[in-house]
Design a protein around this motif. Structure first.
Motif, PDB file in Angstrom:
ATOM      1  N   LYS A  60      29.974  30.855  25.626  1.00 24.08           N
ATOM      2  CA  LYS A  60      29.582  30.641  24.228  1.00 24.08           C
ATOM      3  C   LYS A  60      30.155  31.698  23.296  1.00 24.08           C
ATOM      4  CE  LYS A  60      25.478  27.939  25.117  1.00 24.08           C
ATOM      5  NZ  LYS A  60      24.179  28.134  25.745  1.00 24.08           N
TER       6      LYS A  60
ATOM      7  N   ALA B 178      33.555  37.357  25.015  1.00 21.40           N
ATOM      8  CA  ALA B 178      33.581  38.645  24.295  1.00 21.40           C
ATOM      9  C   ALA B 178      32.954  39.724  25.179  1.00 21.40           C
ATOM     10  CB  ALA B 178      32.821  38.511  22.982  1.00 21.40           C
TER      11      ALA B 178
ATOM     12  N   ALA C 225      36.350  42.654  22.097  1.00 24.62           N
ATOM     13  CA  ALA C 225      35.051  43.306  22.195  1.00 24.62           C
ATOM     14  C   ALA C 225      34.075  42.455  21.391  1.00 24.62           C
ATOM     15  CB  ALA C 225      35.139  44.716  21.636  1.00 24.62           C
ATOM     16  N   ASP C 226      32.790  42.554  21.722  1.00 19.72           N
ATOM     17  CA  ASP C 226      31.793  41.710  21.051  1.00 19.72           C
ATOM     18  C   ASP C 226      31.554  42.219  19.631  1.00 19.72           C
ATOM     19  OD1 ASP C 226      29.368  40.523  20.120  1.00 19.72           O
ATOM     20  OD2 ASP C 226      28.994  39.900  22.188  1.00 19.72           O
TER      21      ASP C 226
ATOM     22  N   MET D 298      29.065  45.148  17.965  1.00 21.20           N
ATOM     23  CA  MET D 298      29.646  46.351  17.334  1.00 21.20           C
ATOM     24  C   MET D 298      29.269  46.501  15.871  1.00 21.20           C
ATOM     25  SD  MET D 298      33.607  46.709  18.501  1.00 21.20           S
ATOM     26  CE  MET D 298      33.997  45.022  18.190  1.00 21.20           C
TER      27      MET D 298
ATOM     28  N   PHE E 278      31.784  55.307  22.493  1.00 19.66           N
ATOM     29  CA  PHE E 278      31.648  53.865  22.627  1.00 19.66           C
ATOM     30  C   PHE E 278      32.811  53.246  23.398  1.00 19.66           C
ATOM     31  CE2 PHE E 278      31.669  49.575  20.382  1.00 19.66           C
ATOM     32  CZ  PHE E 278      30.582  49.097  21.088  1.00 19.66           C
ATOM     33  N   PHE E 279      32.489  52.555  24.472  1.00 17.79           N
ATOM     34  CA  PHE E 279      33.440  51.850  25.330  1.00 17.79           C
ATOM     35  C   PHE E 279      34.273  52.751  26.237  1.00 17.79           C
ATOM     36  CE2 PHE E 279      33.853  47.304  23.472  1.00 17.79           C
ATOM     37  CZ  PHE E 279      32.746  46.947  24.216  1.00 17.79           C
TER      38      PHE E 279
ATOM     39  N   TYR F 282      42.848  32.744  24.908  1.00 21.54           N
ATOM     40  CA  TYR F 282      42.880  33.949  24.077  1.00 21.54           C
ATOM     41  C   TYR F 282      42.670  35.233  24.870  1.00 21.54           C
ATOM     42  CZ  TYR F 282      42.255  30.631  20.233  1.00 21.54           C
ATOM     43  OH  TYR F 282      42.417  29.606  19.347  1.00 21.54           O
TER      44      TYR F 282
ATOM     45  N   GLY G 117      40.019  43.671  22.537  1.00 17.72           N
ATOM     46  CA  GLY G 117      39.610  44.226  23.827  1.00 17.72           C
ATOM     47  C   GLY G 117      40.004  43.335  24.997  1.00 17.72           C
TER      48      GLY G 117
ATOM     49  N   GLU H 243      42.318  43.548  15.519  1.00 17.55           N
ATOM     50  CA  GLU H 243      41.273  44.426  14.990  1.00 17.55           C
ATOM     51  C   GLU H 243      41.483  44.757  13.512  1.00 17.55           C
ATOM     52  OE1 GLU H 243      42.935  44.868  17.856  1.00 17.55           O
ATOM     53  OE2 GLU H 243      41.573  45.521  19.454  1.00 17.55           O
TER      54      GLU H 243
ATOM     55  N   LEU I  44      39.613  43.011  11.006  1.00 25.10           N
ATOM     56  CA  LEU I  44      38.174  43.303  10.937  1.00 25.10           C
ATOM     57  C   LEU I  44      37.913  44.651  10.257  1.00 25.10           C
ATOM     58  CD1 LEU I  44      37.347  42.369  14.652  1.00 25.10           C
ATOM     59  CD2 LEU I  44      36.798  40.986  12.649  1.00 25.10           C
TER      60      LEU I  44
ATOM     61  N   GLY J  17      40.827  49.913  19.995  1.00 26.59           N
ATOM     62  CA  GLY J  17      40.022  51.062  20.429  1.00 26.59           C
ATOM     63  C   GLY J  17      39.847  51.154  21.930  1.00 26.59           C
ATOM     64  N   MET J  18      40.438  50.204  22.657  1.00 27.00           N
ATOM     65  CA  MET J  18      40.340  50.234  24.128  1.00 27.00           C
ATOM     66  C   MET J  18      41.734  50.370  24.733  1.00 27.00           C
ATOM     67  SD  MET J  18      37.484  47.294  25.007  1.00 27.00           S
ATOM     68  CE  MET J  18      38.255  46.860  26.575  1.00 27.00           C
TER      69      MET J  18
HETATM   70  N1  CO8 Z   1      32.853  38.801  19.543  1.00 29.52           N
HETATM   71  C1  CO8 Z   1      31.722  38.088  19.456  1.00 29.52           C
HETATM   72  N2  CO8 Z   1      31.698  36.738  19.404  1.00 29.52           N
HETATM   73  C2  CO8 Z   1      32.878  36.101  19.438  1.00 29.52           C
HETATM   74  C3  CO8 Z   1      34.097  36.778  19.521  1.00 29.52           C
HETATM   75  C4  CO8 Z   1      34.070  38.209  19.592  1.00 29.52           C
HETATM   76  N3  CO8 Z   1      35.166  38.946  19.722  1.00 29.52           N
HETATM   77  N4  CO8 Z   1      35.105  35.867  19.524  1.00 29.52           N
HETATM   78  C5  CO8 Z   1      34.526  34.665  19.433  1.00 29.52           C
HETATM   79  N5  CO8 Z   1      33.184  34.787  19.390  1.00 29.52           N
HETATM   80  C6  CO8 Z   1      32.190  33.732  19.283  1.00 29.52           C
HETATM   81  C7  CO8 Z   1      32.165  33.121  17.898  1.00 29.52           C
HETATM   82  O1  CO8 Z   1      31.394  33.907  17.024  1.00 29.52           O
HETATM   83  C8  CO8 Z   1      31.563  31.774  18.189  1.00 29.52           C
HETATM   84  O2  CO8 Z   1      30.156  31.927  18.326  1.00 29.52           O
HETATM   85  P1  CO8 Z   1      29.145  30.940  17.521  1.00 29.52           P
HETATM   86  O3  CO8 Z   1      29.431  29.573  18.117  1.00 29.52           O
HETATM   87  O4  CO8 Z   1      27.805  31.484  17.854  1.00 29.52           O
HETATM   88  O5  CO8 Z   1      29.532  31.025  16.077  1.00 29.52           O
HETATM   89  C9  CO8 Z   1      32.113  31.414  19.555  1.00 29.52           C
HETATM   90  O6  CO8 Z   1      32.536  32.647  20.139  1.00 29.52           O
HETATM   91  C10 CO8 Z   1      33.321  30.495  19.494  1.00 29.52           C
HETATM   92  O7  CO8 Z   1      34.262  31.081  18.607  1.00 29.52           O
HETATM   93  P2  CO8 Z   1      34.966  30.277  17.412  1.00 29.52           P
HETATM   94  O8  CO8 Z   1      34.031  29.227  16.892  1.00 29.52           O
HETATM   95  O9  CO8 Z   1      35.478  31.285  16.451  1.00 29.52           O
HETATM   96  O10 CO8 Z   1      36.143  29.563  18.224  1.00 29.52           O
HETATM   97  P3  CO8 Z   1      37.556  29.090  17.636  1.00 29.52           P
HETATM   98  O11 CO8 Z   1      38.177  28.290  18.724  1.00 29.52           O
HETATM   99  O12 CO8 Z   1      37.379  28.472  16.304  1.00 29.52           O
HETATM  100  O13 CO8 Z   1      38.402  30.448  17.402  1.00 29.52           O
HETATM  101  C11 CO8 Z   1      39.234  32.644  18.028  1.00 29.52           C
HETATM  102  C12 CO8 Z   1      38.795  31.238  18.514  1.00 29.52           C
HETATM  103  C13 CO8 Z   1      40.515  32.523  17.221  1.00 29.52           C
HETATM  104  C14 CO8 Z   1      39.500  33.469  19.278  1.00 29.52           C
HETATM  105  C15 CO8 Z   1      38.107  33.257  17.157  1.00 29.52           C
HETATM  106  O14 CO8 Z   1      36.880  33.159  17.871  1.00 29.52           O
HETATM  107  C16 CO8 Z   1      38.323  34.704  16.850  1.00 29.52           C
HETATM  108  O15 CO8 Z   1      39.130  35.022  15.985  1.00 29.52           O
HETATM  109  N6  CO8 Z   1      37.580  35.620  17.531  1.00 29.52           N
HETATM  110  C17 CO8 Z   1      37.641  37.026  17.239  1.00 29.52           C
HETATM  111  C18 CO8 Z   1      38.899  37.635  17.758  1.00 29.52           C
HETATM  112  C19 CO8 Z   1      38.926  39.107  17.429  1.00 29.52           C
HETATM  113  O16 CO8 Z   1      38.978  39.507  16.286  1.00 29.52           O
HETATM  114  N7  CO8 Z   1      38.924  39.954  18.478  1.00 29.52           N
HETATM  115  C20 CO8 Z   1      38.963  41.374  18.311  1.00 29.52           C
HETATM  116  C21 CO8 Z   1      37.594  41.924  18.369  1.00 29.52           C
HETATM  117  S1  CO8 Z   1      37.543  43.647  18.009  1.00 29.52           S
HETATM  118  C22 CO8 Z   1      37.991  44.402  19.435  1.00 29.52           C
HETATM  119  O17 CO8 Z   1      38.239  43.775  20.420  1.00 29.52           O
HETATM  120  C23 CO8 Z   1      38.031  45.887  19.419  1.00 29.52           C
HETATM  121  C24 CO8 Z   1      38.257  46.445  20.804  1.00 29.52           C
HETATM  122  C25 CO8 Z   1      38.106  47.902  20.816  1.00 29.52           C
HETATM  123  C26 CO8 Z   1      36.680  48.320  20.770  1.00 29.52           C
HETATM  124  C27 CO8 Z   1      36.564  49.719  21.233  1.00 29.52           C
HETATM  125  C28 CO8 Z   1      35.558  50.475  20.389  1.00 29.52           C
HETATM  126  C29 CO8 Z   1      35.621  51.932  20.627  1.00 29.52           C
END
Ligand code: CO8
Length: 257
Positions: free
Chosen positions: A23, A27, A65-66, A70, A83-84, A104, A108, A131, A134, A139-140
């Motif tokens: 779901k 993440a 990452a979630d 975060m 963190f992480f 995808y 992270g 990132e 956002l 960061g990882m």
């Molecule tokens: N975190 C939490 N939830 C997520 C994430 C995520 N990274 N990606 C997707 N989800 C959830 C969505 O919120 C959605 O939940 P809900 O149904 O409750 O709304 C569900 O998964 C399905 O996602 P979508 O409806 O968005 O699905 P699509 O097919 O429309 O899109 C994408 C798929 C393109 C992958 C889109 O979900 C997306 O852009 N996701 C985010 C991608 C992103 O920005 N990732 C980077 C996150 S930041 C990070 O990773 C930092 C790492 C370093 C941290 C270290 C800290 C020190």
């Protein structure tokens, strides 16, 4: 140990870890981190396992990452908890870990794949460091490992624009070792891991250690390190067996595997 966010199985001599938060597109939250690290440590301590595969679903290896976990974190907490930092333990696994990536691998998720020893990608895989979109940055390990994989220009492009690259581009630029049809991903990754698990474990572990050393040291030191490890393998029966089997045109039967 009962896992909530991953599925952990032994497939012969291969440990298979499947990220399982469909779901949230797998993440990576703190629970996933703790469970993946526990599973990897368990497989490393298990003499019946010679290599591991980590994978996700057909839609997402891991979408990062979630973000929801975060979102509210303060600088003070992020810094104080480092963190992480826990993912560093994942990279200390001494047995090989293959990332089998479909869909995808973002943020992270891309960084987790790059922490593995190599990446086999499905033809529908998409890699990215989004990132920046956002208001943060990788960061990882993304800014460091991606740069070492693909060079400065493409790493800058990925980290500064947040764009995704497809599997073909990822293979072209050396991020992934091979691309396979999505339906064959797990079988191909398990086959590669099983092949590795059938070799002499000390030589596999030393080869992994030597390649990783290339990232940490000078060429002269790395070459010396490689040569010393190479010499040490002559202390094992497996070297005698491997070379005798070649000369006798038969399959080797390694004792240490
Ligand atoms: N975190 C939490 N939830 C997520 C994430 C995520 N990274 N990606 C997707 N989800 C959830 C969505 O919120 C959605 O939940 P809900 O149904 O409750 O709304 C569900 O998964 C399905 O996602 P979508 O409806 O968005 O699905 P699509 O097919 O429309 O899109 C994408 C798929 C393109 C992958 C889109 O979900 C997306 O852009 N996701 C985010 C991608 C992103 O920005 N990732 C980077 C996150 S930041 C990070 O990773 C930092 C790492 C370093 C941290 C270290 C800290 C020190």
């Amino acid at each position: 140990m009962a896992y909530e966010t991953i599925i952990v199985e032994a497939r012969g001599k291969v440990g298979l870890i499947t990220l399982n938060r469909p779901k949230a597109l797998n993440a990576l939250n703190s629970e996933v981190l703790a469970e993946v690290v526990a599973a990897v440590n368990g497989f490393c301590a298990n003499a019946d396992i010679g290599a591991m595969v980590i994978t996700g679903s057909e839609k997402a290896f891991a979408a990062g990452a979630d973000i929801k976990e975060m979102q509210a974190i303060s600088f003070a907490d992020a810094y104080a908890q480092d963190f992480f930092v826990g993912w560093e333990e994942f990279t200390r696994a001494r047995k090989p870990v293959i990332a089998a990536v479909a869909g995808y691998a973002l943020g992270g998720g891309c960084e987790l794949a790059m922490m593995c020893d190599f990446i086999i990608a499905a033809d529908n895989a998409k890699f990215g460091q989004p990132e920046i979109t956002l208001g943060v940055m990788p960061g990882m390990g993304g800014s460091q490992r991606l740069t070492r994989f693909v060079g400065k220009s493409k790493a800058m492009d990925m980290c500064l624009t947040g764009r995704m690259m497809d599997a073909a581009e990822a293979e072209r630029c050396g991020l992934v070792s091979r691309v396979v049809p999505a339906g064959e991903l797990i079988d191909e990754a398990l086959k590669a891991a099983a092949k590795i698990a059938d070799f002499s474990l000390p030589s596999v572990m030393m080869a992994k250690e030597a390649v990783n050393r290339a990232y940490e040291t000078t060429l002269a030191e790395g070459l010396r390190f490689e040569r010393r490890l190479f010499h040490s393998l002559f202390a094992l029966d497996d070297q005698k067996e491997g070379m005798a089997a070649f000369a006798e045109k038969r399959k080797p039967n390694f004792a240490n595997r």
